[in-house]
Motif scaffolding. Structure first.
Motif, PDB file in Angstrom:
ATOM      1  N   UNK A   1      70.764  27.263   5.412  1.00 13.18           N
ATOM      2  CA  UNK A   1      70.307  28.649   5.375  1.00 13.18           C
ATOM      3  C   UNK A   1      71.477  29.591   5.610  1.00 13.18           C
ATOM      4  N   UNK A   2      71.414  30.807   5.042  1.00 14.76           N
ATOM      5  CA  UNK A   2      72.478  31.772   5.345  1.00 14.76           C
ATOM      6  C   UNK A   2      72.421  32.170   6.813  1.00 14.76           C
ATOM      7  N   UNK A   3      73.575  32.378   7.423  1.00 17.16           N
ATOM      8  CA  UNK A   3      73.640  32.840   8.809  1.00 17.16           C
ATOM      9  C   UNK A   3      74.032  34.306   8.811  1.00 17.16           C
ATOM     10  N   UNK A   4      73.776  34.977   9.923  1.00 15.57           N
ATOM     11  CA  UNK A   4      74.008  36.421   9.996  1.00 15.57           C
ATOM     12  C   UNK A   4      75.494  36.749  10.083  1.00 15.57           C
ATOM     13  N   UNK A   5      75.821  37.945   9.636  1.00 20.74           N
ATOM     14  CA  UNK A   5      77.198  38.428   9.763  1.00 20.74           C
ATOM     15  C   UNK A   5      77.571  38.646  11.226  1.00 20.74           C
ATOM     16  N   UNK A   6      76.578  38.870  12.074  1.00 25.46           N
ATOM     17  CA  UNK A   6      76.845  39.016  13.514  1.00 25.46           C
ATOM     18  C   UNK A   6      77.451  37.737  14.072  1.00 25.46           C
ATOM     19  N   UNK A   7      77.080  36.586  13.532  1.00 22.76           N
ATOM     20  CA  UNK A   7      77.640  35.299  13.955  1.00 22.76           C
ATOM     21  C   UNK A   7      78.966  35.038  13.247  1.00 22.76           C
ATOM     22  N   UNK A   8      79.016  35.292  11.943  1.00 22.80           N
ATOM     23  CA  UNK A   8      80.203  34.978  11.146  1.00 22.80           C
ATOM     24  C   UNK A   8      81.423  35.819  11.510  1.00 22.80           C
ATOM     25  N   UNK A   9      81.206  37.003  12.073  1.00 20.59           N
ATOM     26  CA  UNK A   9      82.346  37.887  12.375  1.00 20.59           C
ATOM     27  C   UNK A   9      83.308  37.303  13.407  1.00 20.59           C
ATOM     28  N   UNK A  10      82.876  36.276  14.134  1.00 23.76           N
ATOM     29  CA  UNK A  10      83.711  35.685  15.179  1.00 23.76           C
ATOM     30  C   UNK A  10      84.673  34.622  14.657  1.00 23.76           C
ATOM     31  N   UNK A  11      84.609  34.301  13.370  1.00 20.57           N
ATOM     32  CA  UNK A  11      85.368  33.175  12.845  1.00 20.57           C
ATOM     33  C   UNK A  11      86.364  33.592  11.776  1.00 20.57           C
ATOM     34  N   UNK A  12      87.403  32.775  11.634  1.00 22.29           N
ATOM     35  CA  UNK A  12      88.305  32.854  10.485  1.00 22.29           C
ATOM     36  C   UNK A  12      87.822  31.817   9.492  1.00 22.29           C
ATOM     37  N   UNK A  13      87.858  32.140   8.212  1.00 19.49           N
ATOM     38  CA  UNK A  13      87.293  31.272   7.199  1.00 19.49           C
ATOM     39  C   UNK A  13      88.367  30.456   6.492  1.00 19.49           C
ATOM     40  N   UNK A  14      88.073  29.190   6.274  1.00 15.53           N
ATOM     41  CA  UNK A  14      88.873  28.314   5.438  1.00 15.53           C
ATOM     42  C   UNK A  14      87.895  27.698   4.462  1.00 15.53           C
ATOM     43  N   UNK A  15      88.154  27.831   3.173  1.00 10.51           N
ATOM     44  CA  UNK A  15      87.207  27.354   2.166  1.00 10.51           C
ATOM     45  C   UNK A  15      87.851  26.260   1.324  1.00 10.51           C
ATOM     46  N   UNK A  16      87.097  25.195   1.110  1.00 11.53           N
ATOM     47  CA  UNK A  16      87.550  24.116   0.235  1.00 11.53           C
ATOM     48  C   UNK A  16      86.587  24.021  -0.941  1.00 11.53           C
ATOM     49  N   UNK A  17      87.099  24.049  -2.169  1.00  3.76           N
ATOM     50  CA  UNK A  17      86.207  23.980  -3.338  1.00  3.76           C
ATOM     51  C   UNK A  17      85.596  22.591  -3.508  1.00  3.76           C
TER      52      UNK A  17
END
Length: 131
Positions: free
Chosen positions: A115-131
């Motif tokens: 499920x999508x999580x809120x931006x209130x939670x995501x704002x605390x993290x740095x993102x690393x994305x792997x395709x």
């Protein structure tokens, strides 16, 4: 070991300073794993002095949304990230501060039970994305 910082400086990583908490479903059911969290001061808890605890949460976006759109396990993690602790559940109700803990989460793309999580939670993290 060294790690490259954003500003180009090489910094030494000292594994003796970090204590990693790894858990899976089998360990959770049997009461393991054990990580040492000590009382520092009144209502303040954390890793042993001079150390940090790294907690890895895999599939952090698996909890189902409730009627109002919240995901209670994710909201507990967000409360820790926002306020650095939780309120004690029993009387007398006091705020329990948690220090020297690093939270690392892995999330998959929404869909297939995630499920999508809120931006209130995501704002605390740095993102690393792997395709």
């Amino acid at each position: 070991d060294s790690v490259q910082a954003d500003d180009g400086d090489a910094r030494e990583v000292r594994p003796s300073v970090y204590q990693l908490l790894r858990a899976n479903q089998r360990q959770h059911a049997s009461g393991e794993p054990h990580v040492e969290v000590r009382k520092r001061r009144k209502d303040t808890y954390g890793a042993p002095s001079g150390k940090h605890i790294v907690i890895f949460v895999d599939d952090a976006n698996l909890p189902q949304r409730e009627q109002y759109g919240a995901q209670p396990p994710v909201e507990l993690l967000r409360q820790y990230l926002d306020h650095k602790g939780w309120y004690q559940y029993t009387a007398p109700i006091r705020f329990q501060e948690i220090v020297d803990i690093v939270l690392v989460c892995a999330l998959g793309p929404p869909g297939g039970g995630r499920n999508p999580v809120t931006n209130r939670f995501l704002r605390h993290f740095n993102f690393v994305s792997f395709p």
